[in-house]
Design a protein around this motif. Sequence first.
Motif, PDB file in Angstrom:
ATOM      1  N   MET A   1      31.726   2.830  -6.428  1.00 19.06           N
ATOM      2  CA  MET A   1      30.343   2.542  -6.172  1.00 19.06           C
ATOM      3  C   MET A   1      29.807   3.551  -5.161  1.00 19.06           C
ATOM      4  SD  MET A   1      28.634  -0.878  -4.568  1.00 19.06           S
ATOM      5  CE  MET A   1      28.959  -1.794  -6.039  1.00 19.06           C
ATOM      6  N   LYS A   2      28.676   4.134  -5.443  1.00 22.22           N
ATOM      7  CA  LYS A   2      28.038   5.058  -4.512  1.00 22.22           C
ATOM      8  C   LYS A   2      27.279   4.269  -3.456  1.00 22.22           C
ATOM      9  CE  LYS A   2      27.424   8.926  -7.619  1.00 22.22           C
ATOM     10  NZ  LYS A   2      26.468   9.861  -8.212  1.00 22.22           N
ATOM     11  N   SER A   3      27.208   4.837  -2.266  1.00 20.13           N
ATOM     12  CA  SER A   3      26.449   4.177  -1.210  1.00 20.13           C
ATOM     13  C   SER A   3      25.149   4.924  -0.956  1.00 20.13           C
ATOM     14  CB  SER A   3      27.277   4.106   0.066  1.00 20.13           C
ATOM     15  OG  SER A   3      27.494   5.407   0.563  1.00 20.13           O
ATOM     16  N   LEU A   4      24.226   4.235  -0.377  1.00 21.25           N
ATOM     17  CA  LEU A   4      22.961   4.837   0.011  1.00 21.25           C
ATOM     18  C   LEU A   4      23.111   5.402   1.408  1.00 21.25           C
ATOM     19  CD1 LEU A   4      20.563   2.032  -1.215  1.00 21.25           C
ATOM     20  CD2 LEU A   4      21.054   4.197  -2.345  1.00 21.25           C
ATOM     21  N   GLU A   5      22.443   6.503   1.698  1.00 22.11           N
ATOM     22  CA  GLU A   5      22.547   7.138   3.002  1.00 22.11           C
ATOM     23  C   GLU A   5      21.169   7.516   3.529  1.00 22.11           C
ATOM     24  OE1 GLU A   5      25.161  10.489   2.889  1.00 22.11           O
ATOM     25  OE2 GLU A   5      26.840   9.318   2.127  1.00 22.11           O
ATOM     26  N   ASN A   6      21.055   7.487   4.848  1.00 22.87           N
ATOM     27  CA  ASN A   6      19.861   7.967   5.548  1.00 22.87           C
ATOM     28  C   ASN A   6      18.579   7.278   5.072  1.00 22.87           C
ATOM     29  OD1 ASN A   6      21.522   9.814   6.974  1.00 22.87           O
ATOM     30  ND2 ASN A   6      21.481  11.149   5.184  1.00 22.87           N
ATOM     31  N   ILE A   7      18.555   5.955   5.202  1.00 20.55           N
ATOM     32  CA  ILE A   7      17.409   5.140   4.790  1.00 20.55           C
ATOM     33  C   ILE A   7      16.599   4.784   6.033  1.00 20.55           C
ATOM     34  CG2 ILE A   7      16.686   2.992   3.681  1.00 20.55           C
ATOM     35  CD1 ILE A   7      18.231   4.952   1.845  1.00 20.55           C
ATOM     36  N   GLN A   8      15.279   4.925   5.967  1.00 19.73           N
ATOM     37  CA  GLN A   8      14.411   4.559   7.074  1.00 19.73           C
ATOM     38  C   GLN A   8      13.289   3.650   6.590  1.00 19.73           C
ATOM     39  OE1 GLN A   8      12.961   8.060   9.071  1.00 19.73           O
ATOM     40  NE2 GLN A   8      14.952   8.492   9.986  1.00 19.73           N
ATOM     41  N   VAL A   9      13.126   2.531   7.277  1.00 17.31           N
ATOM     42  CA  VAL A   9      12.008   1.619   7.056  1.00 17.31           C
ATOM     43  C   VAL A   9      11.293   1.546   8.401  1.00 17.31           C
ATOM     44  CG1 VAL A   9      11.337  -0.729   6.463  1.00 17.31           C
ATOM     45  CG2 VAL A   9      13.313   0.320   5.331  1.00 17.31           C
ATOM     46  N   ILE A  10      10.134   2.174   8.493  1.00 15.32           N
ATOM     47  CA  ILE A  10       9.433   2.276   9.772  1.00 15.32           C
ATOM     48  C   ILE A  10       7.970   1.863   9.584  1.00 15.32           C
ATOM     49  CG2 ILE A  10       8.709   3.859  11.610  1.00 15.32           C
ATOM     50  CD1 ILE A  10      11.165   5.586  10.914  1.00 15.32           C
ATOM     51  N   ASN A  11       7.522   0.979  10.457  1.00 13.85           N
ATOM     52  CA  ASN A  11       6.129   0.542  10.494  1.00 13.85           C
ATOM     53  C   ASN A  11       5.667  -0.053   9.157  1.00 13.85           C
ATOM     54  OD1 ASN A  11       3.765   0.087  11.918  1.00 13.85           O
ATOM     55  ND2 ASN A  11       2.844   2.009  11.255  1.00 13.85           N
ATOM     56  N   CYS A  12       6.471  -0.980   8.653  1.00 16.22           N
ATOM     57  CA  CYS A  12       6.164  -1.633   7.366  1.00 16.22           C
ATOM     58  C   CYS A  12       5.920  -3.127   7.573  1.00 16.22           C
ATOM     59  CB  CYS A  12       7.332  -1.462   6.403  1.00 16.22           C
ATOM     60  SG  CYS A  12       7.593   0.229   5.882  1.00 16.22           S
ATOM     61  N   THR A  13       5.219  -3.729   6.652  1.00 12.95           N
ATOM     62  CA  THR A  13       5.092  -5.179   6.577  1.00 12.95           C
ATOM     63  C   THR A  13       5.807  -5.620   5.311  1.00 12.95           C
ATOM     64  OG1 THR A  13       2.971  -5.151   7.717  1.00 12.95           O
ATOM     65  CG2 THR A  13       3.486  -7.118   6.410  1.00 12.95           C
ATOM     66  N   ILE A  14       6.803  -6.496   5.485  1.00 10.83           N
ATOM     67  CA  ILE A  14       7.623  -6.946   4.356  1.00 10.83           C
ATOM     68  C   ILE A  14       7.644  -8.468   4.393  1.00 10.83           C
ATOM     69  CG2 ILE A  14       9.898  -6.882   3.284  1.00 10.83           C
ATOM     70  CD1 ILE A  14      10.336  -4.216   4.872  1.00 10.83           C
ATOM     71  N   ASN A  15       7.234  -9.108   3.295  1.00  6.62           N
ATOM     72  CA  ASN A  15       7.234 -10.568   3.260  1.00  6.62           C
ATOM     73  C   ASN A  15       7.395 -11.104   1.852  1.00  6.62           C
ATOM     74  OD1 ASN A  15       4.736 -10.030   2.150  1.00  6.62           O
ATOM     75  ND2 ASN A  15       3.599 -11.325   3.547  1.00  6.62           N
ATOM     76  N   ASP A  16       7.619 -12.409   1.796  1.00  9.15           N
ATOM     77  CA  ASP A  16       7.725 -13.137   0.528  1.00  9.15           C
ATOM     78  C   ASP A  16       8.638 -12.432  -0.467  1.00  9.15           C
ATOM     79  OD1 ASP A  16       5.956 -15.126   1.377  1.00  9.15           O
ATOM     80  OD2 ASP A  16       4.232 -13.914   0.807  1.00  9.15           O
ATOM     81  N   SER A  17       9.926 -12.416  -0.164  1.00 10.16           N
ATOM     82  CA  SER A  17      10.887 -11.723  -1.010  1.00 10.16           C
ATOM     83  C   SER A  17      10.994 -12.367  -2.386  1.00 10.16           C
ATOM     84  CB  SER A  17      12.263 -11.707  -0.342  1.00 10.16           C
ATOM     85  OG  SER A  17      12.771 -13.016  -0.254  1.00 10.16           O
ATOM     86  N   VAL A  18      11.478 -11.605  -3.348  1.00 12.03           N
ATOM     87  CA  VAL A  18      11.694 -12.097  -4.701  1.00 12.03           C
ATOM     88  C   VAL A  18      12.673 -13.260  -4.627  1.00 12.03           C
ATOM     89  CG1 VAL A  18      12.602 -11.505  -6.979  1.00 12.03           C
ATOM     90  CG2 VAL A  18      11.256  -9.837  -5.696  1.00 12.03           C
ATOM     91  N   ALA A  19      12.342 -14.343  -5.290  1.00 11.77           N
ATOM     92  CA  ALA A  19      13.169 -15.550  -5.305  1.00 11.77           C
ATOM     93  C   ALA A  19      13.337 -16.126  -3.894  1.00 11.77           C
ATOM     94  CB  ALA A  19      14.521 -15.301  -5.949  1.00 11.77           C
ATOM     95  N   TYR A  20      12.451 -15.734  -2.983  1.00 11.79           N
ATOM     96  CA  TYR A  20      12.446 -16.250  -1.623  1.00 11.79           C
ATOM     97  C   TYR A  20      13.827 -16.184  -0.988  1.00 11.79           C
ATOM     98  CZ  TYR A  20      10.928 -18.891   2.362  1.00 11.79           C
ATOM     99  OH  TYR A  20      10.624 -19.263   3.616  1.00 11.79           O
ATOM    100  N   ASN A  21      14.429 -15.008  -0.989  1.00 12.88           N
ATOM    101  CA  ASN A  21      15.769 -14.870  -0.455  1.00 12.88           C
ATOM    102  C   ASN A  21      15.820 -13.890   0.712  1.00 12.88           C
ATOM    103  OD1 ASN A  21      18.495 -15.095  -0.091  1.00 12.88           O
ATOM    104  ND2 ASN A  21      19.048 -14.567  -2.167  1.00 12.88           N
TER     105      ASN A  21
END
Length: 108
Positions: A1-21
Amino acid sequence: MKSLENIQVINCTINDSVAYNRCVDIKYATNVLIKDSEIFNCAYGIYGFSSNNLTIKNNNIHNTDADTVRIDDCSQVLIEENNLHDLWRTPRSTEVHIDFIQWISWHP
């Protein structure tokens, strides 16, 4: 399995996830930065699994009904200067104990 690298989440609004998880779901990743974001209305605000070098900094994480941050089998994790508040009990969460931060490690 490959992994993800160098991910940035900056100054975001994240809500109400799929299937509320999970609003932010990090799996098999390296060098992840989650910073200056608002995360709310989900079971888990941030869920990290089998990843390393995670930085969770200066976020507003609230209105979750499981854990605001859950770290499972990760290494090199920095959690600082976050505002974690307003955990809530819902009919879905009656089977789950809720924590602001839950850390699970499978390594001795």
